[in-house]
Design a protein around this motif. Structure first.
Motif, PDB file in Angstrom:
ATOM      1  N   LYS B  54       0.948  -1.333  -0.178  1.00  0.00           N
ATOM      2  CA  LYS B  54       0.163   0.012  -0.059  1.00  0.00           C
ATOM      3  C   LYS B  54       0.798   1.504   0.073  1.00  0.00           C
ATOM      4  N   GLU B  55       1.842   1.177   0.859  1.00  0.00           N
ATOM      5  CA  GLU B  55       2.677   2.513   0.920  1.00  0.00           C
ATOM      6  C   GLU B  55       3.523   2.839  -0.354  1.00  0.00           C
ATOM      7  N   LEU B  56       4.025   1.666  -1.158  1.00  0.00           N
ATOM      8  CA  LEU B  56       4.712   1.861  -2.284  1.00  0.00           C
ATOM      9  C   LEU B  56       3.733   2.033  -3.489  1.00  0.00           C
ATOM     10  N   MET B  57       2.617   1.852  -3.385  1.00  0.00           N
ATOM     11  CA  MET B  57       1.521   2.168  -4.319  1.00  0.00           C
ATOM     12  C   MET B  57       1.245   3.512  -4.176  1.00  0.00           C
ATOM     13  N   GLU B  58       1.035   4.127  -2.727  1.00  0.00           N
ATOM     14  CA  GLU B  58       0.513   5.369  -2.478  1.00  0.00           C
ATOM     15  C   GLU B  58       1.544   6.420  -2.637  1.00  0.00           C
ATOM     16  N   ASP B  59       2.748   6.027  -2.218  1.00  0.00           N
ATOM     17  CA  ASP B  59       3.865   7.070  -2.133  1.00  0.00           C
ATOM     18  C   ASP B  59       5.023   6.556  -3.169  1.00  0.00           C
ATOM     19  N   GLY B  60       5.420   5.430  -2.719  1.00  0.00           N
ATOM     20  CA  GLY B  60       6.661   4.919  -3.460  1.00  0.00           C
ATOM     21  C   GLY B  60       8.065   5.069  -3.216  1.00  0.00           C
ATOM     22  N   ARG B  61       8.367   6.424  -2.471  1.00  0.00           N
ATOM     23  CA  ARG B  61       9.393   6.460  -2.100  1.00  0.00           C
ATOM     24  C   ARG B  61      10.030   5.425  -1.174  1.00  0.00           C
ATOM     25  N   VAL B  62      11.251   5.099  -1.178  1.00  0.00           N
ATOM     26  CA  VAL B  62      11.880   3.924  -0.750  1.00  0.00           C
ATOM     27  C   VAL B  62      13.286   4.374  -0.248  1.00  0.00           C
ATOM     28  N   GLN B  63      13.709   4.043   1.056  1.00  0.00           N
ATOM     29  CA  GLN B  63      15.116   3.956   1.102  1.00  0.00           C
ATOM     30  C   GLN B  63      15.566   2.378   1.814  1.00  0.00           C
ATOM     31  N   TYR B  70      31.711  -5.735   7.161  1.00  0.00           N
ATOM     32  CA  TYR B  70      33.023  -5.071   7.432  1.00  0.00           C
ATOM     33  C   TYR B  70      32.470  -3.443   7.914  1.00  0.00           C
ATOM     34  N   LYS B  71      31.450  -3.522   8.336  1.00  0.00           N
ATOM     35  CA  LYS B  71      30.780  -2.350   9.204  1.00  0.00           C
ATOM     36  C   LYS B  71      30.455  -1.171   7.921  1.00  0.00           C
ATOM     37  N   GLU B  72      30.330  -1.596   6.877  1.00  0.00           N
ATOM     38  CA  GLU B  72      29.842  -0.613   5.624  1.00  0.00           C
ATOM     39  C   GLU B  72      28.389  -0.597   5.787  1.00  0.00           C
ATOM     40  N   MET B  73      27.979   0.446   5.517  1.00  0.00           N
ATOM     41  CA  MET B  73      26.680   0.838   5.168  1.00  0.00           C
ATOM     42  C   MET B  73      26.312   1.166   4.058  1.00  0.00           C
ATOM     43  N   ILE B  74      25.326   0.663   3.216  1.00  0.00           N
ATOM     44  CA  ILE B  74      25.032   0.920   1.579  1.00  0.00           C
ATOM     45  C   ILE B  74      23.616   1.205   1.861  1.00  0.00           C
ATOM     46  N   ARG B  75      23.140   2.475   1.382  1.00  0.00           N
ATOM     47  CA  ARG B  75      21.875   3.083   1.389  1.00  0.00           C
ATOM     48  C   ARG B  75      21.446   3.461  -0.041  1.00  0.00           C
ATOM     49  N   LEU B  76      20.293   2.996  -0.511  1.00  0.00           N
ATOM     50  CA  LEU B  76      19.884   3.286  -1.674  1.00  0.00           C
ATOM     51  C   LEU B  76      18.303   3.850  -1.729  1.00  0.00           C
ATOM     52  N   SER B  77      18.342   5.113  -2.281  1.00  0.00           N
ATOM     53  CA  SER B  77      17.257   6.103  -2.284  1.00  0.00           C
ATOM     54  C   SER B  77      16.437   5.979  -3.253  1.00  0.00           C
ATOM     55  N   GLY B  78      15.031   5.620  -3.650  1.00  0.00           N
ATOM     56  CA  GLY B  78      14.785   5.843  -5.002  1.00  0.00           C
ATOM     57  C   GLY B  78      13.093   5.731  -4.849  1.00  0.00           C
ATOM     58  N   LYS B  79      12.614   5.704  -6.049  1.00  0.00           N
ATOM     59  CA  LYS B  79      11.293   5.456  -6.035  1.00  0.00           C
ATOM     60  C   LYS B  79      10.837   4.173  -6.677  1.00  0.00           C
ATOM     61  N   ALA B  80       9.876   3.490  -6.117  1.00  0.00           N
ATOM     62  CA  ALA B  80       9.522   2.087  -6.547  1.00  0.00           C
ATOM     63  C   ALA B  80       8.378   2.255  -7.291  1.00  0.00           C
ATOM     64  N   TYR B  81       8.153   1.303  -8.252  1.00  0.00           N
ATOM     65  CA  TYR B  81       7.065   1.534  -9.045  1.00  0.00           C
ATOM     66  C   TYR B  81       6.729  -0.338  -9.410  1.00  0.00           C
ATOM     67  N   ASP B 120      14.686   1.539 -10.682  1.00  0.00           N
ATOM     68  CA  ASP B 120      15.800   1.561 -11.424  1.00  0.00           C
ATOM     69  C   ASP B 120      16.442   3.064 -11.585  1.00  0.00           C
ATOM     70  N   LYS B 121      16.011   3.834 -10.920  1.00  0.00           N
ATOM     71  CA  LYS B 121      16.693   5.280 -10.584  1.00  0.00           C
ATOM     72  C   LYS B 121      16.843   5.264  -8.956  1.00  0.00           C
ATOM     73  N   ALA B 122      17.998   5.736  -8.719  1.00  0.00           N
ATOM     74  CA  ALA B 122      18.436   5.773  -7.357  1.00  0.00           C
ATOM     75  C   ALA B 122      19.493   6.575  -7.075  1.00  0.00           C
ATOM     76  N   GLU B 123      19.858   7.010  -5.826  1.00  0.00           N
ATOM     77  CA  GLU B 123      20.956   7.260  -4.878  1.00  0.00           C
ATOM     78  C   GLU B 123      21.489   6.363  -4.085  1.00  0.00           C
ATOM     79  N   VAL B 124      22.809   6.153  -4.409  1.00  0.00           N
ATOM     80  CA  VAL B 124      23.455   4.940  -3.526  1.00  0.00           C
ATOM     81  C   VAL B 124      24.385   5.535  -2.690  1.00  0.00           C
ATOM     82  N   GLU B 125      24.068   5.566  -1.413  1.00  0.00           N
ATOM     83  CA  GLU B 125      25.383   6.118  -0.719  1.00  0.00           C
ATOM     84  C   GLU B 125      26.123   4.900   0.140  1.00  0.00           C
TER      85      GLU B 125
END
Lengths: 203, 203
Positions: B54-63, B70-81, B120-125
């Motif tokens: 429901k949240e993906l359908m209504e808003d779509g923003r996801v992190q 190795y104590k690495e954090m990988i964070r992907l921010s995008g919009k799911a459809y 398929d479009k995202a910022e990856v930190e």
């Protein structure tokens, strides 16, 4: 399972994911391990200059997720607030003592850029996907009430058994009406979509 | 580090935390492992009856957050459809083949309650707290632009060096003006709070 065990498991997992919302209403997530657990509250450290701190100050709603090596998910939903001014140093010292690596990140008195937040009212959801059927339960930290979630079968049930046949977890029992065993329910919605008389409601 | 390595590391971590916002604007987080990685997109499975859907359908923003050993954090921010109707089955079959445990959760044709989302479009930190100084970098998946974040020293800098002495990561270099080495910055805000002439700005 119970609240105290959930908190103990969260502590064992160590590095948890914290979700907040930013000023644009977008989801924000990061790992936090600088957490101290009391039986009735969590205290955690961040830096005043981080967006995380801004989000906590402006909104405060936070969900914390732990995933254990036994495929258990523990999710805590609450509101964080800055700990009292005269308790900041006490909790900061405890957290830095419990987690010596923090002194590598914030050496010497640079830790003074830190701020301690507290959560003492929360809903804690336990969800175990590693057992069959899956198992879930909800516990309460502090004095709050929580909303029921999931799917329920109403008196409109005609007892056709279609929901039961479509349930991936076989967690629906015969009866008048049929009953969803909430502790084993995935919340997938298959009963809801397949009921021919719309007797299944979503909460 | 680079985008492809980040995606590979996310895949290796396996179980990731997904954050969304619900209809009340509150943060929501859960673990998802039913993910398939293509070089230019992520596909993931959930059930249509879940609040997550429901949240993906209504808003779509996801992190999405991955924490490596190795104590690495990988964070992907995008919009799911929701993936195209005629591709739903293809990706679902791939995901269930790659992750056989899913058939225990959704046996037989109960998987038909599933839905495949795509990002398929995202910022990856990438953020590594396990090295000294810490290391961070941002990569882009697909054709999007991202906003600069963090702290920067402007021309107002008087070269007093106070920021440098307060930086926990020693990532500020002398110059006219002084310069913050962005790849080593914690975003803690200590330089910002301590600059006597407000030469440090926050983006």
């Amino acid at each position: 399972m119970d609240l105290a065990t959930c908190l103990k498991k969260m502590k064992l997992v160590g590095v948890l994911a914290f979700a907040t919302v930013d000023s644009e209403g977008a989801p924000q997530i990061r790992n936090i391990s600088a957490i101290h657990y009391e039986p009735d509250a969590l205290y955690f450290f961040t830096a005043r200059g981080k967006n995380f701190c801004k989000e906590l100050m402006e909104d405060g709603r936070v969900q914390i997720l732990a995933y254990t090596k036994y495929k258990e998910m523990i999710r805590l939903s609450g509101k964080a607030y800055a700990a009292a001014e005269n308790e900041q140093k006490k909790w900061m010292d405890i957290i830095f003592e419990e987690q010596p690596y923090l002194a590598n990140v914030y050496p010497g008195d640079t830790r003074e850029i830190g701020i301690i937040f507290c959560i003492d009212k929360a809903e804690v959801e336990y969800f175990n996907l590693g057992v069959n059927p899956i198992f879930r339960e909800t516990y309460i930290l502090g004095d709050i009430s929580v909303k029921e979630k999931g799917y329920y079968i109403t008196e409109s049930c005609i007892g056709c058994g279609k929901c039961m046949r479509h349930c991936p977890q076989k967690c629906i029992e015969k009866g008048t009406p049929f009953v969803i065993r909430q502790e084993h329910c995935l919340h997938c919605g298959n009963c809801y979509e397949n009921c021919p008389v719309k007797a299944v409601i979503r909460k």
